[in-house]
Write an enzyme that holds these catalytic residues in place. Structure first.
Site, short mmCIF file in Angstrom:
data_model
loop_
_atom_site.label_atom_id
_atom_site.label_comp_id
_atom_site.label_asym_id
_atom_site.label_seq_id
_atom_site.Cartn_x
_atom_site.Cartn_y
_atom_site.Cartn_z
N GLU A 111 0.83 -1.20 0.00
CA GLU A 111 0.00 0.00 0.00
C GLU A 111 0.87 1.26 0.00
OE1 GLU A 111 -3.33 0.43 -0.19
OE2 GLU A 111 -3.60 -1.72 -0.50
N ASP A 112 1.83 1.30 -0.88
CA ASP A 112 2.64 2.50 -1.10
C ASP A 112 3.56 2.86 0.06
OD1 ASP A 112 1.68 3.00 -3.60
OD2 ASP A 112 -0.04 4.10 -2.83
N ALA A 113 3.73 1.96 1.02
CA ALA A 113 4.64 2.30 2.11
C ALA A 113 6.07 2.31 1.59
CB ALA A 113 4.49 1.29 3.24
#
Lengths: 364, 1152
Positions: free
Chosen positions: B772-774
């Site tokens: 999730e885009d971390a």
């Protein structure tokens, strides 16, 4: 071509979009009928360390014939566990510069301090600083206007005195026994690079700081890491399935860095490229982009030939990095052995530890 | 010979159309003599140098101060008295002085904006007037009488910063990169946002809700603002206005305006077109049926229905009805069309033209106007809003003045001779406070126009340099946010080059809040009279002399100036080109626009303020008038942008005139038909979108996201950032200018005040903490200062003086019983204020203030207060959960003579898990894991990344620009250059790849990397290179929150809500449902009642009401009482029901 003779098992193959055979295969039971059990003699025979270059900043050496895990362990230890000395506590008596205390302290922490970390005791949080675990510097700079400046002068170098604070302004203050200790007096603690700019001042601004340096490891904070880069790469190889056509020889050469490939003319005037200096190859994989070499060229790297490159921040001499990292590793192995002993025998084998300690000292 | 050469040299533009082949690009295949304008973009910095980034605000304010003020004074110049007819007071002049401080004892009156910011004052200048009035029989003239103070816009021509060099600005503690254009009111920086509205005094043909065609005009004059319609109803046409009760049949209206003959009316509205005549006949018939034939009849018909004119004259004799009608028609309906000496002819023709436009639209739907078209919009700026406000305040001032003068003059025998001067000074600070209130609250309430507008001003956001800059170019629409119409929100093709297509917020204000593009300029009013004269000189025939036949001839074009018809011409093209020639030669103001509308057969000239326009290079006969020589002279600093304007090389086009132009984007696209050449296509983006490298390779919403996020990025705010004491300030410790720049970045100074750092990014998957885009961050990078930022927060308090003579005081630290100063007070110095540099922990006292306990008791006499008062502690303490340092402390006096203490508290933060980062491509992510350097993968050269980004971020986002940024950045790092990612240009991917290849890297930027954990090679190649990363203001430290016990709401006794109130964590409906579904009934009970608002209550089993102490007051008995547990909210509900006469009974049953 030289590399054709290398054992194919030792080669990591580089394709256009991915690599193959990255894992080592020389473990027992992998190849039927071969006994690949580890033994000291064959290891001694295969393993070698060749030092290629050593300067004050960096050193390059080849480590050949070990598993990647060993090479990597050395690299990791160099980065994270070889102790060095850095500023840990800054006492601000006066700071009228534009730089905030925290930022100043952070910057000071990153200045490499040149002093043998083995001569200092470890400083744990909460310890009282003493002459055995702490080195003290002071940084006292005050910016003033220079006299006899031509009117209209705008160059700060001509206008002001001490308007740039450098690492050279650190001055060592011997504590307790340090004053008479030859270890300190013969080679007093100092900054590795005196021309590191810390901050800038203007007339009326002054710094009065006391810097307490302690020993630490890179694990805790990058400032304690003596390694600027500690890295390795695998020695490149090139395998040709067919000879390169004469007209493509120059193209082939241009696909590699300068000096990697040499084009020689044989008596018939046919040009033939020779892979002469794999060490200089940057493995840009440029050669794989050309249709002329499709199916002819196979790029590879030797899995157990590590070209180490170690560059230090200046707090430790580059040559010392390998022995020191080995020493740290030995200690860790000893700790594991002790742990295993406790598990197996239910107690610590004290005698052996004593011997181990002596051993280590001698080796260093 | 000469002729031959000439032929050779002449460019055949069409032949060079094939510019796609590399050899032909930029005219490289052409001969040397051909003048390409290679560096035409150099005009842009020249433009910004003379005009600045927020010139529209400043121009508008200057226009207000220099021109508008004088007009307002002229319009309201006389004050007379009802009592003494001989008395008069006349304003002869007005001017605004330079900003002054108000401290009574100050020697040097001049004030800097920064002092105003720090001392919570208003940066304002006195408004001075000159008057002429009667004193007895004398006429007295006085000059320079202050009547109030006007907040001064920074960098306007009244501001002390204007035209100062960097050194002087530094002495004033002001940032040279600060664009100005805002006000400092009561210490806060306030921006008057640009307001977008439909243009005034122009016809708009549209359909109403019932699909009836109508023409509407919003007339706006100094006196009046009203809207008039020519509307259709059942196929008949009416004139509609608020001041007339019924819709006036259009023929009646025209007859009332003196066009009495039916034939003339028909001619005026329909000309010769039988189609229109047919549609219009019904209106004439209707009027015949009504029996209205003459002008008088028509006027009486209207007068009988006119609302407003009735109350005009007070207590005068009743005037005839038809006079009301004349008054209404002359000055209220279509007020902007002048009626001089009751000559209604121009107004009649105006109405007739409106009717004709309605007829045209009735016959052909295509003739309807588009109200979202940018050319039909006007932007209202600070100057216009202030002038509305000032006129209102000034009228009130005059009104009050008149009342006061009347009051004095009424007294029969005065001791001294009456001097109106005293009354002028006596006026109070009505004007000053009016300005300050309006700007600081943003409520613009004008009695005259019944205008009540909220949210006109905003606090200038100083989160980052870009956010401040972005705010200055923002345009807010008057359109309601809640209405679900797509039209006003949609991207308009006419927006090209004027308004940024990317920069708009998401959500409810999407498309309604816009931003100006880089080269946009907003016009101010230009005088009309000279333009009218020029028009007549150029052969325009006066409209009042014409009949419908001439008006609507096929070859006749109606010429109108700012919506008013002034005449006709038969040679529109020649007229327009001559007009433009005059303008290019400087005989007409450069911001006057002219264009032909062939659909309406009209030539429109605009000189009004608020039009959006932008400069363009003039092209004649296929040649750009700007040549390389001009650019050379510009580069050498011999000429400036204004020289280009005065020489007619460059001119401003507004949106309407753009329609008349054929604009080439590049030199090689120019043909003989071209009229203009674009200065540089990337200027179609605004300041915020200009930061994005390679935006033309990104999916468009990503650019929009970045525009919103660039404003949240932490960086350097201004050169004076450490001298400012703002409520909240985020600063980055080591900001870097981006490796991949754009020309916009250099032009707006983002490279000098950057907000981000160039991070070495590896695009690969690592550890699973990157979903999730971390992002994965390298611990060693953080140790060395990556993403490190500072948060400065202001804590301020007033040391008050109270009316009864008591005052607050500062106390030194108290000494505890053990003789030691308690930890809480240790930061304090003997003066009761913490010292600069001291470290403070949560709840430590920063300012140890004590207030008198009888502060509000006014019975004590001011003199005797000191001895008897007792003081209670009112300390100001530190609130953050992590320690901070006192950065600086300010002690000063405000305008109201109260002592103000401000302390600035500083925290230095290194990135931690959950902190938010973003690249410049709308790709935000939080930090998911911090990895030791040893565990990070590394390439052959030993480079380990600062940031690892998961490749899943790419396919769905399609931010190709980010990949190219990485590639260009990498090539730039290797080569030692800063690369450009300017929109529609920038460093080319092929060139960048070549740089990589030449330096021994893979052409694609992908590298063999080794795992730092296993020490083995990766099986994949990793895309590795620098990308500019921004740290966003959302940090975990400011959001972390947990609570076991804590405060409760008074009414319901339930835990409070929200982090700021130390609130509870809500177990919501869905969570409750999950627990119920699982069957955990007791857990639900515990969560929702026992741990929330448990209440023990005595319930009477007989009557079912609640009692107390085991007693039921209803039954007056103690029998049959049970004690039960219910939520306090339930108890509250029962009681509230009782209060509204509903009797809830609680009936209990035995549980087993």
């Amino acid at each position: 071509m030289t590399s054709n003779s290398i054992d194919q098992r030792r080669i990591v193959r580089l394709d256009k979009e991915r690599t193959h055979n990255i894992h080592s295969t020389d473990f027992p039971g992998n190849y039927p009928g071969e006994n690949l059990e580890w033994n000291l003699d064959s290891f001694k025979q295969a393993c070698s360390i060749d030092i290629n270059s050593v300067t004050n900043e960096d050193c390059e050496f080849d480590l050949i014939g070990v598993d990647p895990s060993i090479a990597n362990a050395l690299r990791r230890v160099m980065i994270a566990e070889v102790p060095a000395i850095a500023v840990e506590n800054v006492f601000v008596f006066n700071n009228t510069s534009v730089m905030h205390d925290e930022v100043m302290a952070h910057r000071l922490g990153l200045v490499p301090i040149l002093f043998d970390a083995n001569r200092l005791e470890h400083f744990e949080k909460g310890d009282n600083p003493n002459d055995q675990n702490t080195i003290v510097f002071t940084l006292q700079v005050e910016c003033k206007r220079k006299s006899n400046v031509a009117p209209g002068e705008t160059n700060p170098d001509k206008l002001y005195e001490n308007h740039k604070v450098y690492a050279r302004h650190f001055s060592w203050v011997p504590q307790g026994a340090q004053e008479s200790d030859p270890i300190f007096t013969q080679n007093p603690p100092r900054v590795a690079y005196p021309d590191i700019l810390i901050t800038k001042l203007r007339p009326g601004q002054a710094l009065d700081l006391e810097l307490h340096c302690v020993k630490g490891v890179g694990q805790d904070h990058a400032k304690f890491s003596p390694a600027a880069t500690a890295t390795y790469r695998l020695l490149p190889t090139v395998k040709l399935h067919k000879p390169i056509k004469s007209e493509h020889a120059e193209l082939f050469r241009s696909c590699f860095a300068d000096g990697v490939v040499d084009v020689r003319e044989d008596e018939n005037g046919n040009k033939q490229p020779y892979y002469v200096n794999p060490r200089k190859d940057t493995v840009s994989r440029e050669v794989l982009r050309h249709a002329e070499f499709d199916g002819i060229v196979e790029l590879g790297r030797i899995r157990d030939h590590f070209i180490f490159n170690v560059e230090t921040t200046g707090s430790v001499q580059p040559v010392d990095m390998l022995p020191r990292s080995c020493a740290v590793m030995k200690n860790k192995i000893a700790a594991i052995r002790d742990g295993l002993n406790v598990i197996v025998h239910g107690k610590q084998d004290e005698e052996e530890e004593g011997q181990e300690g002596q051993d280590e000292d001698m080796q260093e | 010979m000469d002729v031959d050469e000439d032929v050779d040299v002449k460019p055949k533009i069409n032949e060079s159309d094939d510019w796609t082949t590399p050899g032909n690009y930029h005219g490289k295949s052409m001969t040397d003599e051909i003048k390409t304008v290679e560096d035409k973009w150099q005009l842009l910095p020249a433009f910004l140098k003379t005009r600045g980034l927020v010139k529209q605000h400043i121009d508008s304010f200057n226009h207000f101060v220099d021109v508008e003020l004088k007009n307002i004074i002229k319009a309201n110049e006389k004050v007379t008295s009802d009592v003494d007819p001989k008395f008069y007071l006349k304003y002869t002049d007005i001017h605004v002085g330079s900003p002054e401080r108000q401290d009574a004892d100050s020697v040097d009156k001049s004030i800097t904006p920064h002092e105003a910011r720090l001392r919570d004052m208003t940066y304002s200048a006195p408004i001075r007037i000159s008057v002429e009035y009667t004193r007895g029989k004398q006429i007295v003239r006085r000059r320079g009488i202050p009547i109030g103070r006007l907040p001064v816009m920074l960098r306007s021509n009244k501001c002390i910063l204007t035209g100062k060099d960097e050194e002087t600005l530094a002495r004033y503690r002001e940032c040279p990169l600060d664009p100005g254009g805002y006000f400092v009111v009561k210490g806060t920086e306030k921006v008057i946002l640009v307001q977008e509205q439909l243009s005034k005094n122009r016809m708009i043909i549209e359909t109403d809700s019932k699909k009836n065609v109508q023409a509407s005009v919003t007339s706006s004059t100094h006196e009046r603002k009203s809207k008039s319609y020519v509307a259709t109803k059942n196929g008949k046409i009416y004139l509609r206005h608020n001041s007339i009760a019924d819709d006036v049949p259009i023929v009646v209206a025209l007859k009332a305006m003196g066009v009495t003959s039916d034939r003339e009316i028909l001619q005026l509205v329909a000309g010769h077109d039988d189609e229109y005549k047919e549609v219009f006949y019904i209106n004439i018939e209707e009027t015949l049926k009504m029996g209205v034939h003459t002008e008088l009849q028509a006027l009486e018909w209207i007068g009988a229905r006119s609302k407003s004119a009735r109350r005009a004259g007070p207590a005068h004799q009743k005037r005839p009805v038809w006079e009301d009608a004349i008054e209404t028609l002359a000055s209220i309906v279509l007020a902007h069309v002048p009626v001089e000496n009751l000559n209604f002819r121009p107004k009649a023709i105006y109405v007739a033209v409106m009717v004709r436009r309605v007829l045209m639209a009735m016959v052909d739907e295509k003739m309807l106007d588009d109200r979202d078209y940018v050319g039909n919009k006007r932007l209202e700026l600070a100057g216009q809003l202030l002038s509305l406000l000032f006129e209102d305040l000034f009228k009130k001032f005059n009104h009050d003045l008149k009342l006061n003068i009347d009051k004095v003059l009424k007294k029969p025998n005065r001791t001294t001779e009456f001097d109106a001067y005293t009354q002028l000074l006596y006026g109070g600070d009505h004007i000053t406070s009016g300005f300050v209130r309006a700007i600081s609250t943003g409520n613009w309430s004008l009695k005259r126009f019944k205008m009540e507008r909220a949210g006109v001003t905003h606090v200038l956001s100083r989160l980052s340099y870009i956010s401040a800059l972005g705010m200055m170019t923002r345009i807010s629409s008057q359109f309601e946010k809640t209405r679900k119409v797509s039209g006003p929100r949609a991207l308009q093709p006419s927006q090209w080059g004027m308004l940024c297509p990317s920069d708009t917020p998401e959500g409810e204000a999407c498309g309604l809040v816009k931003n100006l593009a880089l080269m946009t300029h907003i016009t101010t009013d230009v005088e009309e009279e000279p333009i009218t004269k020029i028009c007549y000189m150029l052969g325009v025939e006066d409209v009042a002399l014409l009949t419908g036949t001439e008006l609507y001839r096929r070859d006749t074009y109606i010429v109108s100036l700012n919506g008013n018809l002034i005449g006709v011409t038969r040679l529109p093209t020649r007229f327009v080109s001559t007009f433009r020639k005059l303008r290019r030669n400087g005989y007409i103001n450069e911001f006057v626009s002219v264009y032909i509308n062939h659909h309406h057969n009209s030539v429109n000239i605009s000189s009004d303020g608020g039009r959006i326009c932008r400069p363009m290079i003039v092209v004649e006969n296929g040649y750009s008038k700007v040549t390389s020589e001009h650019i050379k002279a510009l580069k050498e600093g011999k000429v400036d942008f204004d020289a280009f304007l005065t020489q007619g090389l460059v001119e401003y086009l507004d949106v309407n005139e753009e329609n008349d132009a054929y604009i080439a984007i590049n030199e090689n696209e120019m043909t003989n038909a071209s009229t203009h050449l674009e200065i540089e296509p990337f200027t179609l983006l605004g300041a915020c979108a200009g930061l994005i490298p390679y935006p033309h390779h990104n999916q468009s919403p990503r650019n929009t996201y970045q525009c919103a996020m660039g404003k949240q990025a932490i960086g350097a705010i201004a050169y004076n950032q450490l001298n400012r004491i703002d409520t909240l300030l985020y600063l980055m410790v080591y900001p870097q200018q981006p490796m991949v720049k754009t020309k916009t970045i250099e032009l707006i100074g983002y490279d000098k005040l950057p907000a981000g750092q160039n991070a070495m990014v590896a695009v690969m998957s690592y550890s699973g903490y990157d979903i999730e885009d971390a992002l994965i961050l390298n611990k060693a990078s953080l140790d060395r200062g990556f993403g490190r930022c500072q948060v400065m927060r202001k804590y301020s308090t007033m040391i008050r003086k109270y009316p009864n003579g008591t005052h607050d005081r500062l106390a030194d630290a108290p000494i505890g019983p053990d003789g030691i100063i308690p930890k809480k007070f240790q930061a304090l110095e003997p003066d009761g204020i913490s010292g600069a540099g001291e470290r403070v922990d949560t709840n430590d006292v920063i300012v140890n203030k004590q207030s008198p306990s009888n502060a509000l008791d006014n019975s004590i006499n001011p003199g005797q207060a000191d001895t008897s008062t007792t003081y209670k502690n009112a300390p100001m303490s530190y609130k953050s959960p992590v320690p901070g340092y006192v950065d600086q402390v300010l002690i000063t006096d405000t305008e109201s003579d109260q002592t103000l203490v401000k302390a600035l508290l500083r925290q230095t933060r290194r990135p931690e898990l959950g902190d938010k980062f973003s690249s410049r491509h709308g790709q935000k992510g939080v930090c998911g894991l911090i990895v030791p350097q040893a565990d990070m993968p590394f390439n052959d050269r030993g480079i380990s990344p600062d940031v690892i980004m998961n490749p899943h971020g790419f396919p769905s986002r399609m931010t190709v620009g980010k990949m190219i940024e990485l590639l260009s950045g990498k090539a730039g790092v290797i080569r030692g250059t800063l690369e450009y990612g300017t929109a529609f240009g920038g460093s080319k991917v092929d060139d960048m790849s070549q740089v990589l290849i030449d330096n021994g890297y893979s052409y694609a930027g992908k590298e063999t990397m080794t795992s730092g954990i296993t020490g083995e090679c990766h099986t994949f190649y990793t895309y590795l290179g620098p990308i500019y990363y921004q740290k966003l203001k959302h940090m975990v430290l400011d959001k972390m929150h947990a609570r076991a016990r804590g405060p409760r709401a008074v009414l319901t006794r339930q835990p409070t809500e929200g982090r700021s109130r130390d609130g509870g964590l809500r177990l919501g409906e869905m969570e409750r449902d999950a627990l119920l579904g699982y069957g955990a009934a007791h857990l639900v009970r515990e969560r929702l009642m026992l741990s929330s608002d448990l209440f023990h209550v005595d319930v009477c089993n007989d009557c079912g009401t609640m009692g107390y102490n085991g007693f039921c007051p209803m039954c007056k008995s103690q029998k049959n009482i049970s004690n039960i547990q219910i939520p306090y909210a339930a108890k509250l509900l029962f009681q509230e029901l009782l209060a509204m006469n509903i009797y809830p009974k609680i009936s209990l049953e035995e549980t087993v």
